[in-house]
Design an enzyme around this catalytic site. Structure first.
Site, short mmCIF file in Angstrom:
data_model
loop_
_atom_site.label_atom_id
_atom_site.label_comp_id
_atom_site.label_asym_id
_atom_site.label_seq_id
_atom_site.Cartn_x
_atom_site.Cartn_y
_atom_site.Cartn_z
N ASP A 75 -37.15 42.51 66.16
CA ASP A 75 -38.59 42.72 66.06
C ASP A 75 -38.87 43.93 65.16
OD1 ASP A 75 -41.29 42.97 66.47
OD2 ASP A 75 -41.09 43.89 68.46
N ASN A 105 -42.10 44.97 64.23
CA ASN A 105 -43.42 45.62 64.37
C ASN A 105 -43.80 45.98 65.80
OD1 ASN A 105 -43.86 43.10 65.34
ND2 ASN A 105 -45.64 42.63 64.06
N ASP A 156 -44.14 44.27 68.56
CA ASP A 156 -44.93 43.42 69.47
C ASP A 156 -44.04 42.67 70.47
OD1 ASP A 156 -43.77 41.51 67.88
OD2 ASP A 156 -45.64 40.57 67.24
N ASP A 169 -39.16 38.71 64.21
CA ASP A 169 -39.94 38.25 63.05
C ASP A 169 -39.07 38.25 61.80
OD1 ASP A 169 -39.98 41.08 62.37
OD2 ASP A 169 -41.51 41.25 63.94
N ASP A 186 -35.68 24.84 59.77
CA ASP A 186 -35.57 23.84 60.82
C ASP A 186 -36.73 22.88 60.65
OD1 ASP A 186 -35.25 22.54 63.32
OD2 ASP A 186 -34.50 24.38 64.23
N ASP A 216 -34.40 18.38 63.20
CA ASP A 216 -34.55 18.35 64.66
C ASP A 216 -34.63 16.91 65.16
OD1 ASP A 216 -35.31 19.89 67.15
OD2 ASP A 216 -37.08 18.61 66.99
N GLU A 271 -29.39 17.57 64.13
CA GLU A 271 -29.25 17.75 65.58
C GLU A 271 -28.91 16.38 66.15
OE1 GLU A 271 -31.43 19.02 69.70
OE2 GLU A 271 -32.55 18.01 68.15
N HIS A 321 -29.70 27.10 71.13
CA HIS A 321 -30.83 27.60 71.94
C HIS A 321 -31.28 26.63 73.02
CE1 HIS A 321 -32.40 25.04 68.79
NE2 HIS A 321 -33.45 24.86 69.54
N ASP A 322 -30.57 25.51 73.18
CA ASP A 322 -30.96 24.53 74.19
C ASP A 322 -29.97 24.43 75.34
OD1 ASP A 322 -33.24 23.70 72.77
OD2 ASP A 322 -32.07 22.29 71.56
#
Ligand code: NOJ
Ligand code: CA
Length: 570
Positions: free
Chosen positions: A52, A54, A56, A60, A129, A234, A294, A353-354
Site C-alpha cells: 500500500d 498511500n 488507505d 495499489d 487478469d 479467468d 485458469e 488466491h482461491d
C-alpha cells in the site's frame, strides 16, 4: 581518395561482421529457441494485498512499483496482477465494470503506464487478469442489456424464460452457481432470468454473440498496444453453456453451500471454448503475448486440449491439479509422469488466491518450513514454467477468520462454517516485523497473522537458511542451468516410496534432483546407468550441509526432508 578507400574497407568490414552475426543467429533459430515465457518465472500479485503506497490499507499499483527491486532480486520475470480494473468489488475485482481502465483504489492509467515502464527497466513484464466469462452487473453493457428485451445489448448476456411465465414457476433448469444457489437470477424489469455461474452480480457474457467476441478480443488488443505481455484468463472452463439448457446430471450428496452435487456436464468445458481461445490466441500472437489459463480440470487428459490441437490456444494452461495432491513422493511422481506423457509444456502452480496457502496445505503441522522448501525445490526444477503466489517464498500462512461476522469474501459468509471463504490466503504481504508487517501505514483491509514477526522479507533476507533465501538460490540456479531450463525429465528410482528423484538433462548437461519427502532419514542409491554414465557429482544446492561437498554417485544418506541438487560429471 585515401579516405574513400578507408570508408569502403570499413563498410566491407561492417558487412562481414553483420553477415557472421546473421549466420550465428540463424544457427540458434535452427535449434528452435524457446519462446520467452518458457524461460520466465511468473509471480502472482493480489493487488489489494501486496503493498500500500498511500496509507488507505489497500495495496495499489504504486505500491507494486515500489517493490520491483525486491521482485527482480528474487528472480521474477513477469508479474500477473489479479484484476485491478474498475469494479464494485463484490468478488474483489473479478466483477469488472470497465475493462479498459484502472480502479481508483489501485491508481490511474498513468500509474499503470509508469509501473509498466519501471517493470521494463527491471526486466519484469506485466500480465493482466482478463475476466472473460462474466462482467459486473454494473458494467454499462449489462445496464443496457437488462433495460428491455429489445435493448441493443440484450443478447450480450444469457437471458431465458423460466419454466413458466412467472418467477414462481422457477428457473429454466437445474444449473447451480459455483458460488452457491441457483445459477439463474430473476429480473423483474423484463420478467426473464439471466445466467450467472458465479455471484448474482457477475452475469455471464454470451460468447455465442459475435459482438461480444469482438469486444473481448478488442479489449486484449487495447492492452497489448499499451504494452502488456499477456493475460491470465479467468474461469475459461465456464465460457459456454448448452444452448438446449439440458439439466446437469445430479450426483449423490450436497456441497458446502447445501446445494445438490451435480456433474457440470452442460456448463463447463464445452467444445466451443476452444474456438474462443483460438481467436484470443490469434490476437496474442500479433504481440508475442502469452495466454495463461485458469484451467481447473479433473485430470491431465482434460488439460491437454487447452494447448490447442495445433498449439493454437493457451501457451500456459495452469496445472492446478498439483494443488489437490498430498505431499508424497509416489503421488507427485505419478502426476509428473502423467504430465510428461502429454508432451506439452507444463505450468506448475502450488498456490493462488482461491485456495489455502501451500505452506498449510502440503505441511504436516510439524515440518511445514522444510516441506515448503521441498515443494519449492520440486516445482522450480521440473520442466515447465512456474507461477509463484506472492508470499509463498517467505512461507506465508493462511489466516482464516474465526467468526462468520469477520468474513469478507461472500462465499465464506454463505458457506460458513464449511466454506470459510478465501480471506485467509489473501492477507497482506509480510515485508518486515514493523507494524502491519510493513505493508501499510494505515489499517490493512485484511488481518495479518502474528507469524509475520518471523515470516517476513526483511528478517528472512538476513537468514541464510530462510525459505526466502532458498527460493532465491533455486531461482538463480534455474536461470543459469541449461538442464533445468531446457532439459528433458527422467524419473529415477520409481519404486521409492519416500524419495522423489529425477534427472533433467540436455545433450551436454545433466542435473539430478533428490528430495526426501519423508520425516525419516533415507538412503538414496544413484541408479543412473540406464540413462547416462557419470563419474562424479558436484553439489549445486542442498538443504543438508553434510552433502555440500559430496561427489559420490553411489549412495547418499539423506536427512528427513533433505533436498540435494547436483550437476553430474562425465
Ligand atoms: C476465479 C478467480 O480466481 C476467483 O477469485 C474468482 O472469484 C472467480 N474466478 C470468478 O471470477
Ligand atoms: Ca492504497
Amino acid at each position: 581518395m585515401h579516405h574513400r578507400f578507408a570508408a569502403a574497407v570499413l563498410v566491407l568490414l561492417i558487412f562481414l561482421v553483420a553477415l557472421r552475426a546473421a549466420r550465428a543467429q540463424s544457427k540458434t533459430t535452427d535449434a528452435k529457441p524457446h519462446p520467452w515465457y518458457q524461460h520466465a518465472v511468473f509471480y502472482e500479485i493480489y493487488p489489494r494485498s501486496f503493498m500500500d503506497s498511500n496509507g488507505d490499507g489497500i495495496g495499489d499499483l504504486n505500491g507494486i512499483a515500489s517493490r520491483l527491486d525486491y521482485l527482480k532480486d528474487l528472480g521474477v520475470d513477469a508479474i500477473w496482477i489479479a484484476p485491478c480494473f474498475p469494479s464494485p468489488q463484490v468478488d474483489f475485482g473479478y466483477d469488472v465494470s470497465d475493462y479498459e481502465n484502472i480502479d481508483p483504489m489501485y491508481g490511474t492509467l498513468a500509474d499503470f503506464d509508469r509501473l509498466q515502464k519501471l517493470g521494463a527497466d527491471h526486466g519484469i513484464k506485466i500480465i493482466l487478469d482478463f475476466v472473460v466469462n462474466h462482467t459486473s452487473d454494473r458494467h454499462p453493457w449489462f445496464t443496457d442489456s437488462r433495460a428491455s428485451r429489445t435493448a441493443p445489448k440484450r443478447d450480450w448476456y444469457i437471458w431465458r424464460d423460466g419454466k413458466g411465465q412467472g418467477k414462481d414457476d422457477g428457473p429454466p433448469n437445474n444449473w447451480i452457481s459455483g458460488f452457491g444457489g441457483p445459477a439463474w437470477q430473476w429480473d423483474s424489469a423484463t420478467n426473464q432470468y439471466y445466467y450467472h455461474y458465479f455471484y448474482v452480480q457477475q452475469p455471464d457474457l454470451n460468447w455465442r454473440n459475435p459482438a461480444v467476441v469482438d469486444a473481448m478480443y478488442g479489449t486484449t488488443e487495447w492492452w497489448y498496444r499499451r504494452g502488456v505481455a499477456g493475460f491470465r484468463l479467468d474461469a475459461v472452463d465456464s465460457l459456454f453453456e448448452d444452448p438446449a439448457l439440458r439439466d446437469n446430471p445430479v450426483l449423490p450428496g450436497t456441497n458446502a453451500f447445501g446445494d445438490p452435487t451435480v456433474e457440470d456436464k452442460y456448463t463447463q468445458r464445452l467444445p466451443e471454448v476452444h474456438t474462443a481461445l483460438q481467436g484470443l490466441r490469434v490476437v496474442a500472437n500479433k504481440y508475442n503475448a502469452v495466454l495463461i489459463g485458469e484451467t481447473w480440470t479433473d485430470n491431465v487428459a482434460q488439460l491437454k486440449p487447452y494447448y490447442g490441437a495445433a498449439n493454437d490456444e493457451l501457451q500456459m494452461p495452469m496445472d492446478l491439479l498439483l494443488t489437490k495432491l498430498k505431499f508424497s513422493a509416489p503421488v507427485f511422481r505419478e502426476h509428473i509422469d502423467a504430465v510428461e506423457s502429454t508432451g506439452e509444456w507444463p505450468v506448475f502452480v502450488i498456490g493462488n488466491h482461491d485456495i489455502q496457502r501451500s505452506w498449510n496445505r502440503y505441511g504436516d503441522g510439524h515440518h511445514n518450513d522444510q516441506i515448503a522448501k521441498d515443494m519449492a525445490a520440486m516445482y522450480l526444477t521440473l520442466r515447465g514454467t512456474p507461477i509463484l503466489y506472492y508470499g509463498e517464498e517467505i512461507g506465508m500462512q493462511n489466516n482464516d477468520p474465526t467468526r462468520r461476522e469477520d468474513v469478507k469474501d461472500p462465499i465464506g459468509r454463505l458457506g460458513w462454517p464449511k466454506e470459510k471463504g478465501r480471506d485467509g490466503e489473501r492477507t497482506p504481504m509480510q515485508w518486515s516485523d514493523e507494524p502491519h508487517a510493513g505493508f501499510s501505514t494505515g489499517t490493512p483491509w485484511n488481518a495479518i497473522p502474528d507469524t509475520y514477526k518471523t515470516y517476513n522479507v526483511a528478517d528472512e533476507l538476513k537468514d541464510p537458511s530462510s525459505i526466502l533465501n532458498w527460493y532465491k538460490q533455486l531461482l538463480a540456479l534455474r536461470r543459469t542451468s541449461s538442464a533445468l531450463l531446457d532439459g528433458e525429465y527422467v524419473a529415477l528410482n520409481e519404486e521409492d516410496p519416500n524419495v522423489f528423484s529425477y534427472l533433467r538433462k540436455t545433450k551436454d548437461d545433466a542435473v539430478i534432483v533428490v528430495i526426501n519427502m519423508s520425516a525419516a532419514p533415507q538412503m538414496f542409491s544413484f541408479h543412473l546407468s540406464p540413462h547416462l554414465s557419470v563419474r562424479s557429482a558436484e553439489t549445486l544446492l542442498t538443504t543438508q550441509p553434510s552433502l555440500q561437498n559430496n561427489s559420490s554417485v553411489a549412495q547418499l544418506s539423506l536427512e528427513p526432508f533433505a533436498v540435494y541438487i547436483a550437476a553430474l560429471k562425465k
